[in-house]
Design a protein around this motif. Structure first.
Motif, PDB file in Angstrom:
ATOM      1  N   THR A  86       8.953  -0.308 -51.801  1.00 14.83           N
ATOM      2  CA  THR A  86       8.290   0.840 -51.180  1.00 14.83           C
ATOM      3  C   THR A  86       9.081   1.345 -49.981  1.00 14.83           C
ATOM      4  O   THR A  86       9.919   0.644 -49.410  1.00 14.83           O
ATOM      5  CB  THR A  86       6.874   0.460 -50.703  1.00 14.83           C
ATOM      6  N   THR A  87       8.771   2.591 -49.588  1.00  9.58           N
ATOM      7  CA  THR A  87       9.341   3.159 -48.376  1.00  9.58           C
ATOM      8  C   THR A  87       8.404   4.238 -47.833  1.00  9.58           C
ATOM      9  O   THR A  87       7.702   4.907 -48.606  1.00  9.58           O
ATOM     10  CB  THR A  87      10.738   3.741 -48.601  1.00  9.58           C
ATOM     11  N   THR A  88       8.417   4.389 -46.516  1.00 12.59           N
ATOM     12  CA  THR A  88       7.726   5.518 -45.873  1.00 12.59           C
ATOM     13  C   THR A  88       8.747   6.411 -45.172  1.00 12.59           C
ATOM     14  O   THR A  88       8.359   7.353 -44.468  1.00 12.59           O
ATOM     15  CB  THR A  88       6.695   5.015 -44.845  1.00 12.59           C
ATOM     16  N   SER A  89      10.025   6.120 -45.397  1.00 10.78           N
ATOM     17  CA  SER A  89      11.092   6.889 -44.751  1.00 10.78           C
ATOM     18  C   SER A  89      11.135   8.308 -45.294  1.00 10.78           C
ATOM     19  O   SER A  89      11.032   8.533 -46.506  1.00 10.78           O
ATOM     20  CB  SER A  89      12.443   6.208 -44.971  1.00 10.78           C
ATOM     21  N   THR A  90      11.311   9.270 -44.402  1.00 11.69           N
ATOM     22  CA  THR A  90      11.465  10.664 -44.827  1.00 11.69           C
ATOM     23  C   THR A  90      12.936  11.047 -44.952  1.00 11.69           C
ATOM     24  O   THR A  90      13.250  12.200 -45.247  1.00 11.69           O
ATOM     25  CB  THR A  90      10.761  11.614 -43.846  1.00 11.69           C
ATOM     26  N   ALA A  91      13.815  10.091 -44.705  1.00 10.96           N
ATOM     27  CA  ALA A  91      15.249  10.264 -44.969  1.00 10.96           C
ATOM     28  C   ALA A  91      15.609   9.336 -46.128  1.00 10.96           C
ATOM     29  O   ALA A  91      15.024   8.249 -46.282  1.00 10.96           O
ATOM     30  CB  ALA A  91      16.076   9.917 -43.736  1.00 10.96           C
ATOM     31  N   TYR A  92      16.534   9.747 -46.963  1.00 11.11           N
ATOM     32  CA  TYR A  92      16.883   8.936 -48.122  1.00 11.11           C
ATOM     33  C   TYR A  92      17.404   7.564 -47.694  1.00 11.11           C
ATOM     34  O   TYR A  92      18.261   7.454 -46.815  1.00 11.11           O
ATOM     35  CB  TYR A  92      17.929   9.647 -48.984  1.00 11.11           C
ATOM     36  N   THR A  93      16.853   6.518 -48.314  1.00 10.65           N
ATOM     37  CA  THR A  93      17.257   5.146 -48.035  1.00 10.65           C
ATOM     38  C   THR A  93      17.587   4.437 -49.341  1.00 10.65           C
ATOM     39  O   THR A  93      16.929   4.661 -50.369  1.00 10.65           O
ATOM     40  CB  THR A  93      16.164   4.378 -47.274  1.00 10.65           C
TER      41      THR A  93
END
Length: 213
Positions: free
Chosen positions: A92-99
């Motif tokens: 999962t991620t909540t990042s708004t930049a690509y990770t």
């Protein structure tokens, strides 16, 4: 004086030549040497032995276990097939930049290493089962690198997109051109959420790179 065969330009002696059998065999062996399938342990050994390759030369490298031909400017795999890498774990991620990394995911990154083909173009496919914790977009794209240099960053226009809490399978394809022929490149999956309040979930992720002619 030895003459040459019409097709392969291989030397053969004439009746008037000196009867020097070892010399004649040596001349023929040297002429044939660069026309056979040459076998080496690896790239370094090949480049040490073949200092002046010519177009059409064919070699087998034990590492990585593939045939390569010389195009006149580069050594390149013969009929390179598509490269594919998958990761079946969930992250999962909540990042708004690509990770490229996901929380909770295990195993290697969904990344494909490939050699840029003579056309300098490949088709990249990415996909996964995707869902969000809210009715917000979750996106998956890929970063393209030549060596360690980022040459094409993940972008929304090159992303598989799912909006909502229902898990959906999504994929996309995009062409990457202008690659340096013969360069070692990578395509690595990258992910993001459209909002930090949304947890984007990805599972069964994959990246496939297909060389284009």
């Amino acid at each position: 004086m030895a003459l040459l065969t019409k097709l392969g330009n291989l030397p053969y002696p004439q009746p008037t030549d000196a009867a020097d059998v070892p010399l004649h065999i040596q001349s023929l062996a040297e002429a044939v040497d660069g026309r056979t399938v040459l076998r080496f342990a690896d790239v370094a050994t090949r480049d040490t032995k073949v200092t002046a390759p010519v177009a059409g030369m064919l070699v087998w490298l034990a590492n990585p276990g593939r045939y390569f031909h010389y195009t006149g400017t580069q050594w390149h795999p013969i009929a390179p097939g598509a490269g594919h890498k998958a990761n079946t774990s969930t992250g999962t991620t909540t990042s708004t930049a690509y990770t490229e990394t996901l929380t909770g995911s295990t195993g290697d990154l969904a990344a494909v290493t490939f050699t840029a083909p003579p056309s300098g173009s490949v088709l990249v496919s990415v996909g996964a089962r995707i869902s969000g914790s809210a009715a917000v977009a979750c996106l998956m794209s890929a970063n393209i690198r030549t060596g360690t240099t980022l040459t094409l960053a993940a972008a929304d226009v090159r992303a598989a997109i799912v909006s909502g809490t229902n898990q959906c399978s999504a994929s996309t394809q995009f062409q990457v051109g202008g690659l340096t022929v013969g360069a070692v490149c990578t395509a690595t999956a990258a992910h993001k959420s459209a909002a930090t309040t949304n947890t984007a979930t990805f599972t069964n992720r994959f990246v496939t790179v297909t060389p284009l002619t």
